[in-house]
Scaffold this active site. Sequence first.
Site, PDB file in Angstrom:
ATOM      1  N   HIS A  53       0.824  -1.214   0.000  1.00 43.28           N
ATOM      2  CA  HIS A  53       0.000   0.000   0.000  1.00 43.28           C
ATOM      3  C   HIS A  53       0.853   1.256   0.000  1.00 43.28           C
ATOM      4  O   HIS A  53       0.645   2.179  -0.786  1.00 43.28           O
ATOM      5  CB  HIS A  53      -0.921  -0.024   1.232  1.00 43.28           C
ATOM      6  CG  HIS A  53      -1.649   1.261   1.472  1.00 43.28           C
ATOM      7  ND1 HIS A  53      -1.219   2.202   2.387  1.00 43.28           N
ATOM      8  CD2 HIS A  53      -2.751   1.781   0.896  1.00 43.28           C
ATOM      9  CE1 HIS A  53      -2.043   3.227   2.368  1.00 43.28           C
ATOM     10  NE2 HIS A  53      -2.984   2.995   1.476  1.00 43.28           N
ATOM     11  N   CYS A  56      -0.641  36.035 -16.259  1.00 50.59           N
ATOM     12  CA  CYS A  56       0.626  35.912 -15.531  1.00 50.59           C
ATOM     13  C   CYS A  56       0.442  35.561 -14.062  1.00 50.59           C
ATOM     14  O   CYS A  56       1.371  35.663 -13.281  1.00 50.59           O
ATOM     15  CB  CYS A  56       1.453  37.194 -15.666  1.00 50.59           C
ATOM     16  SG  CYS A  56       0.670  38.668 -14.980  1.00 50.59           S
TER      17      CYS A  56
END
Length: 956
Positions: A538, A916
């Site tokens: 896991h 931006c």
Amino acid sequence: MMSSLFVEGMLLKSADESCLPAKGKQRRTGDLRRLNHHRQPAFVRWICRRKLSGVSRIEFHSGGLTPPRAVLNPVSPPVTTTKKRVFTFGKGRSEGNKDMKSLLGGKGANLAEMASIGLSVPPGLTISTEACEEYQQNGKKLPPGLWDEILEGLRYVQKEMSASLGDPSKPLLLSVRSGAAISMPGMMDTVLNLGLNDEVVAGLAGKSGARFAYDSYRRFLDMFGNVVMGIPHSLFDEKLEEMKAEKGVHLDTDLTAADLKDLVEQYKNVYVEAKGEKFPTDPKKQLELAVNAVFDSWDSPRANKYRSINQITGLKGTAVNIQCMVFGNMGNTSGTGVLFTRNPSTGEKKLYGEFLVNAQGEDVVAGIRTPEDLATMETCMPEAYRELVENCKILERHYKDMMDIEFTVQENRLWMLQCRTGKRTGKGAVRIAVDMVNEGLIDTRTAIKRVETQHLDQLLHPQFENPSAYKSHVVATGLPASPGAAVGQVVFSAEDAETWHAQGKSAILVRTETSPEDVGGMHAAAGILTARGGMTSHAAVVARGWGKCCVSGCADIRVNDDMKVLTIGDRVIKEGDWLSLNGSTGEVILGKQLLAPPAMSNDLETFMSWADQVRRLKVMANADTPNDALTARNNGAQGIGLCRTEHMFFASDERIKAVRKMIMAVTPEQRKAALDLLLPYQRSDFEGIFRAMDGLPVTIRLLDPPLHEFLPEGDLEHIVNELAVDTGMSEDEIYSKIEKLSEVNPMLGFRGCRLGISYPELTEMQVRAIFQAAVSMNNQGVTVIPEIMVPLVGTPQELRHQIGVIRGVAANVFAEMGLTMDYKVGTMIEIPRAALIAEEIAKEAEFFSFGTNDLTQMTFGYSRDDVGKFLQIYLSQGILQHDPFEVLDQKGVGQLIKMATEKGRAANPNLKVGICGEHGGEPSSVAFFDGVGLDYVSCSPFRVPIARLAAAQVVV
């Protein structure tokens, strides 16, 4: 007349279309074998030659090592005729296929597909994700009619197996597993060996041996108790450990049949002690409870947290896969394993996996036992191994991807239990994509879709600066489960890892083994170290999916959670001690080792060149220093979309003192004198940036933040004392000036173009520095493309004022230096009013750049500095789906961007438009920007490759 019926994407075949068993002596391997729990099962050869609708033939030949072969013709689109909730598969036929993941989940769809192409898959049935959705809506009860449909599917399985659930003379045992449309490793529940009780186990013991039967029974009691009844696994584990200690053995496999029979009775007592009720002995009741438990696990805290972390939304629920059991724990000719058809960490074309002799699948996946390398299977079970290798080739060719496979060998017979697209690291994803293109399996456009943007994010993570330097500090070595480097302070619980991360600390999560409940701490930790578990445990699978450094199965360490100490030999490491992990080598290193930024590999450069060939959007970078600019260029930026001049002011004490003199100036003359001190610093920085971006555009934003940000931090007396030293002013003068500078809401106050209009000499100094640097670099042979951006414009008059100042200074500098050059002047669109009147502003500007950080702030009315007080509440209650400062709000902020772009271009067809804010590196936002026709996005230098890939994935 035989008939075939299409129902919701499946081909349902009439009974006489099924493959019939051939008579006569059977020969080994490559056959589709009938599952049997006897010690000496009969092999069955199946030959199916009848032409079916859309299937020309499926052939399975006995003899030698010839693998199964499937020849498939395309099936015409199905016509929905009824709503179906239970789908059966097995014996070369299926009611589903690989394209039905949303309905059958990934596991169910792929089981159906493997069965239909002729691989040895135990028969079973899949309950749909829609049934799970109905279950949740029905108050967490099975919806009307579903149980009868499940029993009908069970009858099919019983008929295929010639066995019955609950019949001691012909025992049928089942596995009950979850399976969502998107893989969520370990997040939901599984029950194995369902159908056992005291009568059935006695019958099974008579057929298959007492040790095997009671080992299966004790495993079932443990798993059913934990998953279905909510009894902690540790209560069963305590009994097992006590039994092993009492018998003087170390391994479960060393316990005798009598030991296991005694353990079964102890396990049954755990039910009474923990829950006050007996273990349910009716197998059909067991099945009903197990189905409910798997459906319930969809809404468990760990599953919800995993979906939240991975931004998994829009799924109906989990499917439930009920399959007849095959057994890897029937002795030394049996076993179980998990493999990837290529190395998921490096991408190398070589089987990568693990195998356990005499074990069941959950032992490997859950990391309960540390398994052997897959190569051991080739030695002890050569025929099954060869068939497995051939099956891997078939599946890779069929799915055209790297596959994650679970399998079991029962008495030398191979059974395929699951296949799914394998999770991989960034490095693995890129190499697999490039190799598969080179092998002719996929084309470059498919390859672009195969690599996720977070894979590139992983590749940009740091590695150790000098691995040879820390060799003397290596104290243990485990399995290199997930590559990369991690440095942090040791913690021993997932909760502590989350807490430390929230405090800004880097944590290394140390566990004996991880469980799905640890998922939050695993995500928060910089790295993960486990004492048990293999490369497919896991911890390893989840860490690789996140690009998180992980070292698993480190047998040299002893973890004491209660004392919060880690022991390695005679060395004790306490909570808070520094530890470093190398997930690429498995090394555990004492102390805080130095990290270095990663470099682009040849495979990555090849892959990114394919992305660049197809994308339309240009990708620029936000860079404030020459070093940032070089990083951006090396990462493939096509220019600088945002250079923030204010960041240069903090580079040295001399600079910040000059800025403070400018702020405290009373007269324009004093202000100009201070600015004259700043000009050479700014010019020098611009020269470095222009040099780094030779031939590419550089967009420089004039001063934006409020002036108070440049004042010292601390109490008022400290600020005044420091300013008096820096400026030579009296304390009274400073107090007066600070009072004038103070603002109730600075982010909406005296900042941006308002500074340049109030103090034109500030704009003049910055523009003079820009053009002096540009001309100087041009004279040195550097191609300079300067663009000047005016921030926080809300009216065309503001922009017109600043453009006048800019053009006046430019003309003066060009005259002084005897050279002219082209340049652009534009504005940031970050005030909603600017977006609403974009057509007016576009008449003044040559480009728009959307500052999405401030535009989001002002559109929502959320202060970025304060939103944390309520944002998590909003996200947890579903008021917001995402943090709007990370993922663009397309319905609100996005519509302002769309409208402003359309209006601006209508008024100025040559207008260049970009963005931006940090949204420029977020994939779903990039897709939106491409859709509304922006010319470019600009993001931080390290996110440039991510934006490049996201822009390409929009196109393909």
